[in-house]
Design a protein around this motif. Structure first.
Motif, PDB file in Angstrom:
ATOM      1  N   ARG A 191      40.293  43.993  50.171  1.00 33.80           N
ATOM      2  CA  ARG A 191      41.665  43.451  50.552  1.00 33.80           C
ATOM      3  C   ARG A 191      42.437  43.031  49.518  1.00 33.80           C
ATOM      4  O   ARG A 191      43.686  43.256  49.412  1.00 33.80           O
ATOM      5  CB  ARG A 191      41.543  42.315  51.654  1.00 33.80           C
ATOM      6  N   THR A 208      43.735  45.402  47.102  1.00 35.01           N
ATOM      7  CA  THR A 208      45.190  46.094  47.537  1.00 35.01           C
ATOM      8  C   THR A 208      46.153  45.086  47.434  1.00 35.01           C
ATOM      9  O   THR A 208      47.353  45.615  47.086  1.00 35.01           O
ATOM     10  CB  THR A 208      44.640  46.724  49.113  1.00 35.01           C
ATOM     11  N   GLU A 209      46.133  43.927  47.954  1.00 35.02           N
ATOM     12  CA  GLU A 209      47.142  43.173  48.017  1.00 35.02           C
ATOM     13  C   GLU A 209      47.794  42.553  46.635  1.00 35.02           C
ATOM     14  O   GLU A 209      48.970  42.529  46.484  1.00 35.02           O
ATOM     15  CB  GLU A 209      46.706  41.837  48.957  1.00 35.02           C
TER      16      GLU A 209
END
Length: 239
Positions: free
Chosen positions: A217, A220-221
């Motif tokens: 996560r 990607t962030e």
């Protein structure tokens, strides 16, 4: 051999030419390349990582092999004589060393240094609390603490490392900024996420799965981010 601008800047005001030098924590040999380019008479590139040692050997293959020795060794027990090195560099080394190892490494680097030896320590200052990459590095530390019982990263203020070596007789010479902000590229972010994933794979149950998902996560962030400061501190042993 290409030499990063941060290495060139850190060595620009140091008397490298004709000196026996030591790159502590050779990595991929960036500073070894810089020391050779600046005229070192001999460079000891020291790493305890076999993959890094091979990368350094490949980098210098065919160029300056007679002036370079790649040593696979623990920085706490260097296979070098006392008072034998005239300039020591640690470029991006200390952020991967846990606090418990700092003193033993400072003792050993001081042992091999000649009177008048120069020491250049380049590293990353602690990041702002609101930096996005800080969350990734915290995750990386949590995963490696659980898997190996040690943090993966510690960002020491320049003053902390300076005081460490002053305690062993070194005298502060100068501090300069090498990068501000530091560009944490997508490649850097992915590399740190992969360290977290590898450590998480050794953590059993739901916690390991959670850590892996969090690494995915955050990759990607974050994407990439420019934040923080890279510094260079120079010290010298009295003659």
């Amino acid at each position: 051999m290409d030499v990063p601008e941060t290495v060139t800047a850190a060595l620009a005001d140091r008397p490298v030419a004709g000196r026996v030098c030591l790159e502590a924590g050779a990595g991929v040999g960036n500073t070894t390349a810089g020391l050779l380019e600046a005229g070192a008479s001999r460079v000891y590139a020291v790493t305890n990582d076999n993959e890094h040692a091979n990368l350094v050997r490949e980098r210098i293959d065919g160029t300056d092999t007679e002036r370079t020795a790649v040593l696979e060794a623990d920085l706490r027990t260097l296979p070098l004589a006392s008072d034998s090195v005239g300039l020591i560099t640690a470029h991006g080394l200390f952020n991967v060393l846990p606090p418990a190892s700092l003193e033993s490494i400072a003792v050993e680097l001081t042992r091999v240094a000649t009177p008048g030896c120069h020491l250049v320590v380049d590293d990353y200052a602690p990041l702002p609390a609101d930096a996005a990459v800080s969350e990734l590095f915290a995750l990386e530390n949590a995963a490696t603490e659980l898997a190996e019982g040690r943090p993966a990263l510690t960002f020491y203020p320049a003053a902390v490392l300076c005081r460490l070596f002053v305690g062993y007789g070194w005298e502060f010479d100068r501090e300069q900024t090498l990068l501000d902000p530091v560009p944490w590229t997508a490649g850097h972010v992915e590399a740190h996420a992969e360290v977290a994933r590898t450590a998480a794979s050794e953590v059993s149950g739901k916690l390991g799965e959670y850590l892996t998902a969090a690494a995915d996560r955050l990759t990607t962030e974050i994407g990439e981010e420019s934040v923080g400061r890279m510094y260079s501190v120079a010290l010298r042993l009295p003659v």
